[in-house]
Scaffold this motif. Structure first.
Motif, PDB file in Angstrom:
ATOM      1  N   TYR A 124       3.901  -7.590   0.566  1.00 25.60           N
ATOM      2  CA  TYR A 124       2.564  -7.777  -0.022  1.00 25.60           C
ATOM      3  C   TYR A 124       2.698  -8.141  -1.493  1.00 25.60           C
ATOM      4  CZ  TYR A 124       0.792  -5.526   4.161  1.00 25.60           C
ATOM      5  OH  TYR A 124       0.497  -5.233   5.457  1.00 25.60           O
ATOM      6  N   LEU A 139      13.459  -3.835  15.118  1.00 23.58           N
ATOM      7  CA  LEU A 139      13.490  -4.486  13.809  1.00 23.58           C
ATOM      8  C   LEU A 139      12.846  -3.584  12.769  1.00 23.58           C
ATOM      9  CD1 LEU A 139      12.314  -8.086  14.800  1.00 23.58           C
ATOM     10  CD2 LEU A 139      14.632  -7.188  14.612  1.00 23.58           C
ATOM     11  N   LYS A 166     -13.297  -5.105   3.349  1.00 23.69           N
ATOM     12  CA  LYS A 166     -12.624  -3.923   3.913  1.00 23.69           C
ATOM     13  C   LYS A 166     -13.504  -2.708   3.659  1.00 23.69           C
ATOM     14  CE  LYS A 166      -8.523  -1.008   3.377  1.00 23.69           C
ATOM     15  NZ  LYS A 166      -7.071  -0.977   3.215  1.00 23.69           N
ATOM     16  N   THR A 212       5.489  -5.482   4.666  1.00 20.27           N
ATOM     17  CA  THR A 212       5.473  -6.942   4.802  1.00 20.27           C
ATOM     18  C   THR A 212       4.267  -7.389   5.637  1.00 20.27           C
ATOM     19  OG1 THR A 212       6.773  -6.920   6.844  1.00 20.27           O
ATOM     20  CG2 THR A 212       8.006  -7.005   4.766  1.00 20.27           C
ATOM     21  N   ALA A 236      11.428  -4.058   8.769  1.00 20.91           N
ATOM     22  CA  ALA A 236      11.231  -4.916   7.588  1.00 20.91           C
ATOM     23  C   ALA A 236      11.060  -3.974   6.394  1.00 20.91           C
ATOM     24  CB  ALA A 236      10.047  -5.836   7.817  1.00 20.91           C
ATOM     25  N   GLY A 237       9.805  -3.590   6.073  1.00 17.88           N
ATOM     26  CA  GLY A 237       9.609  -2.620   4.991  1.00 17.88           C
ATOM     27  C   GLY A 237       9.771  -1.187   5.476  1.00 17.88           C
ATOM     28  N   GLY A 238       9.537  -0.981   6.760  1.00 25.89           N
ATOM     29  CA  GLY A 238       9.649   0.372   7.326  1.00 25.89           C
ATOM     30  C   GLY A 238       8.428   1.245   7.058  1.00 25.89           C
ATOM     31  N   THR A 239       7.338   0.670   6.532  1.00 19.30           N
ATOM     32  CA  THR A 239       6.200   1.535   6.182  1.00 19.30           C
ATOM     33  C   THR A 239       5.411   1.971   7.419  1.00 19.30           C
ATOM     34  OG1 THR A 239       4.770  -0.368   5.718  1.00 19.30           O
ATOM     35  CG2 THR A 239       5.952   0.577   3.852  1.00 19.30           C
ATOM     36  N   ASP A 240       5.558   1.264   8.520  1.00 19.30           N
ATOM     37  CA  ASP A 240       5.032   1.767   9.797  1.00 19.30           C
ATOM     38  C   ASP A 240       6.139   2.489  10.562  1.00 19.30           C
ATOM     39  OD1 ASP A 240       2.250   1.045   9.994  1.00 19.30           O
ATOM     40  OD2 ASP A 240       2.864  -1.040  10.098  1.00 19.30           O
ATOM     41  N   LEU A 241       7.286   1.832  10.650  1.00 17.53           N
ATOM     42  CA  LEU A 241       8.389   2.393  11.439  1.00 17.53           C
ATOM     43  C   LEU A 241       8.898   3.724  10.852  1.00 17.53           C
ATOM     44  CD1 LEU A 241      11.003   0.494  13.280  1.00 17.53           C
ATOM     45  CD2 LEU A 241      11.897   1.999  11.523  1.00 17.53           C
ATOM     46  N   ASN A 245       2.942  -6.088   9.372  1.00 20.13           N
ATOM     47  CA  ASN A 245       1.542  -5.713   9.625  1.00 20.13           C
ATOM     48  C   ASN A 245       1.046  -6.367  10.921  1.00 20.13           C
ATOM     49  OD1 ASN A 245      -1.677  -6.258   8.297  1.00 20.13           O
ATOM     50  ND2 ASN A 245      -0.803  -4.233   8.500  1.00 20.13           N
ATOM     51  N   ASP A 247      -4.981  -4.658   8.297  1.00 20.69           N
ATOM     52  CA  ASP A 247      -5.935  -5.442   7.507  1.00 20.69           C
ATOM     53  C   ASP A 247      -5.680  -6.945   7.507  1.00 20.69           C
ATOM     54  OD1 ASP A 247      -7.715  -3.489   6.592  1.00 20.69           O
ATOM     55  OD2 ASP A 247      -6.230  -2.771   5.152  1.00 20.69           O
TER      56      ASP A 247
HETATM   57  C1  LIG Z   1       0.601   5.147   2.961  1.00  9.04           C
HETATM   58  C2  LIG Z   1       0.374   3.928   3.793  1.00  9.04           C
HETATM   59  C3  LIG Z   1      -0.754   3.169   3.582  1.00  9.04           C
HETATM   60  C4  LIG Z   1      -0.991   2.035   4.361  1.00  9.04           C
HETATM   61  N1  LIG Z   1      -2.111   1.308   4.130  1.00  9.04           N
HETATM   62  C5  LIG Z   1      -2.376   0.241   4.896  1.00  9.04           C
HETATM   63  C6  LIG Z   1      -3.561  -0.503   4.685  1.00  9.04           C
HETATM   64  O1  LIG Z   1      -4.347  -0.235   3.781  1.00  9.04           O
HETATM   65  N2  LIG Z   1      -3.785  -1.551   5.515  1.00  9.04           N
HETATM   66  C7  LIG Z   1      -2.922  -1.896   6.510  1.00  9.04           C
HETATM   67  O2  LIG Z   1      -3.183  -2.853   7.228  1.00  9.04           O
HETATM   68  N3  LIG Z   1      -1.782  -1.211   6.722  1.00  9.04           N
HETATM   69  C8  LIG Z   1      -1.497  -0.155   5.940  1.00  9.04           C
HETATM   70  N4  LIG Z   1      -0.347   0.566   6.160  1.00  9.04           N
HETATM   71  C9  LIG Z   1       0.545   0.205   7.257  1.00  9.04           C
HETATM   72  C10 LIG Z   1       1.784  -0.642   6.849  1.00  9.04           C
HETATM   73  O3  LIG Z   1       2.069  -0.501   5.478  1.00  9.04           O
HETATM   74  C11 LIG Z   1       1.580  -2.111   7.160  1.00  9.04           C
HETATM   75  O4  LIG Z   1       1.275  -2.293   8.508  1.00  9.04           O
HETATM   76  C12 LIG Z   1       2.805  -2.953   6.769  1.00  9.04           C
HETATM   77  O5  LIG Z   1       2.423  -4.281   6.631  1.00  9.04           O
HETATM   78  C13 LIG Z   1       3.939  -2.869   7.777  1.00  9.04           C
HETATM   79  O6  LIG Z   1       4.969  -3.727   7.340  1.00  9.04           O
HETATM   80  P1  LIG Z   1       6.470  -3.224   7.283  1.00  9.04           P
HETATM   81  O7  LIG Z   1       7.293  -4.348   6.783  1.00  9.04           O
HETATM   82  O8  LIG Z   1       6.577  -1.959   6.545  1.00  9.04           O
HETATM   83  O9  LIG Z   1       6.722  -2.994   8.845  1.00  9.04           O
HETATM   84  P2  LIG Z   1       7.836  -2.117   9.566  1.00  9.04           P
HETATM   85  O10 LIG Z   1       7.449  -0.695   9.502  1.00  9.04           O
HETATM   86  O11 LIG Z   1       9.184  -2.495   9.081  1.00  9.04           O
HETATM   87  O12 LIG Z   1       7.659  -2.682  11.045  1.00  9.04           O
HETATM   88  C14 LIG Z   1       6.460  -2.460  11.756  1.00  9.04           C
HETATM   89  C15 LIG Z   1       6.665  -2.912  13.210  1.00  9.04           C
HETATM   90  O13 LIG Z   1       6.794  -4.323  13.275  1.00  9.04           O
HETATM   91  C16 LIG Z   1       8.041  -4.717  13.828  1.00  9.04           C
HETATM   92  N5  LIG Z   1       8.459  -5.901  13.070  1.00  9.04           N
HETATM   93  C17 LIG Z   1       8.562  -5.990  11.714  1.00  9.04           C
HETATM   94  N6  LIG Z   1       8.843  -7.263  11.371  1.00  9.04           N
HETATM   95  C18 LIG Z   1       8.912  -7.983  12.521  1.00  9.04           C
HETATM   96  C19 LIG Z   1       9.171  -9.355  12.810  1.00  9.04           C
HETATM   97  N7  LIG Z   1       9.434 -10.259  11.861  1.00  9.04           N
HETATM   98  N8  LIG Z   1       9.151  -9.755  14.111  1.00  9.04           N
HETATM   99  C20 LIG Z   1       8.876  -8.867  15.096  1.00  9.04           C
HETATM  100  N9  LIG Z   1       8.637  -7.548  14.877  1.00  9.04           N
HETATM  101  C21 LIG Z   1       8.661  -7.121  13.596  1.00  9.04           C
HETATM  102  C22 LIG Z   1       8.946  -3.501  13.673  1.00  9.04           C
HETATM  103  O14 LIG Z   1       9.947  -3.475  14.659  1.00  9.04           O
HETATM  104  C23 LIG Z   1       7.947  -2.364  13.839  1.00  9.04           C
HETATM  105  O15 LIG Z   1       7.704  -2.127  15.186  1.00  9.04           O
HETATM  106  C24 LIG Z   1      -0.067   1.679   5.374  1.00  9.04           C
HETATM  107  C25 LIG Z   1       1.095   2.428   5.570  1.00  9.04           C
HETATM  108  C26 LIG Z   1       1.325   3.542   4.785  1.00  9.04           C
HETATM  109  C27 LIG Z   1       2.572   4.339   4.992  1.00  9.04           C
END
Ligand SMILES: Cc1cc2nc3c(=O)[nH]c(=O)nc-3n(C[C@H](O)[C@H](O)[C@H](O)COP(=O)(O)OP(=O)(O)OC[C@H]3O[C@@H](n4cnc5c(N)ncnc54)[C@H](O)[C@@H]3O)c2cc1C
Ligand code: FES
Ligand code: FES
Length: 486
Positions: free
Chosen positions: A266, A218, A371, A297, A220-225, A301, A310
């Motif tokens: 967020y 999956l 934090k 998202t 969502a935002g892709g910021t981890d993936l 997170n 966080d």
């Molecule tokens: C520059 C930078 C700064 C950041 N700063 C912070 C910070 O200060 N604090 C913090 O906590 N994080 C931080 N992050 C990490 C990231 O932004 C967060 O964890 C964010 O909330 C991930 O959400 P996403 O939608 O981008 O997840 P994605 O990258 O889309 O997905 C993350 C993982 O979750 C899975 N997934 C997503 N949605 C679902 C769902 N509904 N059901 C099951 N699995 C799912 C995906 O398959 C993947 O494995 C940062 C990242 C970057 C790149």
């Protein structure tokens, strides 16, 4: 079912059938469109050199958001308009953000400049106020290694002060028209069985697809993936995008609490979370920078399962609950039970997080999150401590009736401090109690030492945060999200 994605690139329609699901927007911009204004600095969302703007229709209006194109995936552009710095110059005239940077000498080598310009452009469209704080927040995700920030901040101030962008308003109408003409009313499965990008348009469609294809990942935002793709060179064969499913983007603000669809970003969730708890609202403002909060998202997170994410400590302290779904089966679990061990969560193949329920804190509770990171903006936690303690002030001596305390960064998973909670419950809310509770807390965890903090520092800070919470609880109900200045 479509086999293509459709979007606008700098106002021109694009339809793509065959593309690598791992392709980032930045790679597409530079390698396919040959538009080289957007730069790759870090490829992990930190520097902002790749900042582009994505516009989409929301309740009939266009919303412009700055994004880190280096970690956003191409397939997620379906139905949206992507804008790069190349699109700003119009009728031979620079955009006013570009003019302001020239006038203020805001650029030297120029590597960071397109990113700053695009952040300013998004800020102008969103009518960000020209205050010091708002400008800092707007530009926190853009780094410059040579100019020095004063000229850039001055340029941003002049741009934001200059008021509604009339010229762009006309171009925005044209963009709206073109977006409405895209044929994006059905879900997508790009044609390859492997190397497939899937876009369901309803939660039922998602659930059915995942039962058939439990191995699909999956996004969502892709910021981890996205970072796994750019930094760990991970290659996904099949990705399912959650960002076009209305149910997963729903926000319910009820008297008893807030329900967030798992794909609420967020940026979208910040206001309602701030109403529920000002401290959680402030914490959201401390996650990444604007570009990350526009994509990332809350569900992502949680699902990501990082011990330093966080939101989990804050939401566990708030007693949040997850709704998970596989096919037609739905189950609810306490958020704290989702985290089993480092890298292991309570989620089964084909299952996904559907929503997050966050109850409103009790009237006698003070909910605060702290934090601790080395920088205020764009930094992840060394320690994140959340306290949700109910105090009976009607007794002769204020007494703790309930305590929920949770820490991130102290163990392999976000973990409650149950020994400390048990000690506090039923005791007077006094200096004496707190000093003893602090000692218990400092001996509860066995945190790692790593680049962010030593084990001893983490334990000390955990105790200090409890004491800080105690002092603040006696003087105000104000929020306590702060950065440690190491
Ligand atoms: C520059 C930078 C700064 C950041 N700063 C912070 C910070 O200060 N604090 C913090 O906590 N994080 C931080 N992050 C990490 C990231 O932004 C967060 O964890 C964010 O909330 C991930 O959400 P996403 O939608 O981008 O997840 P994605 O990258 O889309 O997905 C993350 C993982 O979750 C899975 N997934 C997503 N949605 C679902 C769902 N509904 N059901 C099951 N699995 C799912 C995906 O398959 C993947 O494995 C940062 C990242 C970057 C790149
Ligand atoms: S290249 Fe650094 S944020 Fe994208
Ligand atoms: S002008 Fe060189 S990095 Fe900013």
């Amino acid at each position: 079912m479509r086999k293509t994605i459709e979007f606008l690139f700098n106002g021109e329609p694009r339809r793509l059938a065959k593309f690598d699901p791992n392709m980032t927007v930045l790679r597409y911009i530079r390698e396919s469109e040959r538009a080289t204004g957007s730069k790759e600095g870090c490829a992990e969302g930190d520097c902002g050199a790749c900042t582009a703007v994505v516009a989409e229709l929301s309740d009939g209006a266009l919303r412009y958001r700055a994004v880190n194109s280096c970690i956003q995936l191409l397939g997620t552009l379906d139905g949206k308009a992507l804008m790069t710095v190349e699109s700003l110059k119009h009728n031979g005239k620079l955009h006013r953000a570009q003019q302001a940077m020239v006038a203020e000498h805001g650029s030297q080598c120029g590597f960071c400049t397109p990113g700053f310009i695009m952040s300013m452009f998004a800020g102008l469209q969103a009518e960000v106020q020209p205050t010091h704080q708002a400008i800092n927040e707007l530009l926190a995700g853009n780094l410059c290694r040579c100019t020095g920030y004063t000229p850039i901040l001055n340029a941003a101030k002049n741009v934001l002060k200059s008021g509604v962008d009339e010229e762009w308003a006309a171009r925005g109408e044209d963009l709206k028209d073109k977006l409405q003409k895209l044929s994006v009313d059905s879900g997508v499965r790009t044609w390859e069985e492997r190397d497939r990008f899937v876009i369901p348009l309803s939660v039922d469609e998602l659930a059915a697809y995942l039962v058939e294809h439990p191995d699909a990942a999956l996004v969502a935002g892709g910021t981890d993936l996205g970072v796994r793709i750019t930094k760990n060179h991970k290659e996904y064969q099949s990705l399912v995008y959650l960002g076009r499913i209305p149910e997963l983007k729903q926000i319910e603000n009820l008297p008893e609490g807030v329900r967030l669809g798992a794909a609420v970003t967020y940026d979208a969730g910040r206001q309602v979370l701030a109403q529920l708890s000002p401290s959680i609202g402030q914490l959201v403002g401390r996650i990444g920078a604007v570009q990350v909060r526009n994509l990332g998202t809350i569900g992502g997170n949680i699902a990501n399962g990082s011990p330093i994410g966080d939101m989990p400590p804050a939401l566990i302290a708030a007693n949040a609950e997850l709704t998970l779904r596989r096919g037609a089966e739905v189950r609810k679990i306490a958020l704290e039970d989702y985290f089993i061990a480092y890298g292991r969560q309570d989620i089964h193949p084909g299952e996904f997080i559907e929503s997050i329920w966050i109850p409103r804190p009790a009237p006698s509770a003070i909910l605060k999150v702290y934090k601790i990171s080395k920088r205020i903006e764009q930094d992840i936690s060394s320690v994140c401590g959340a306290f949700n303690i109910e105090i009976d002030n009607t007794a002769a001596q204020p007494t703790v009736t309930k305590a929920r305390i949770c820490f991130g960064g102290m163990a392999g998973i976000p973990l409650r401090a149950t020994a400390c909670e048990d000690f506090l419950e039923g005791r007077a809310w006094s200096d004496d109690t707190i000093l003893r509770a602090r000692e218990i807390l400092e001996n509860t965890y066995e945190p790692l030492s790593d680049a962010r903090a030593s084990s001893a520092y983490r334990n000390r800070i955990a105790g200090n945060l409890l004491y800080k919470y105690f002092l603040e609880s006696r003087t105000s109900t104000e929020v306590g999200v702060q950065a440690a200045h190491a």
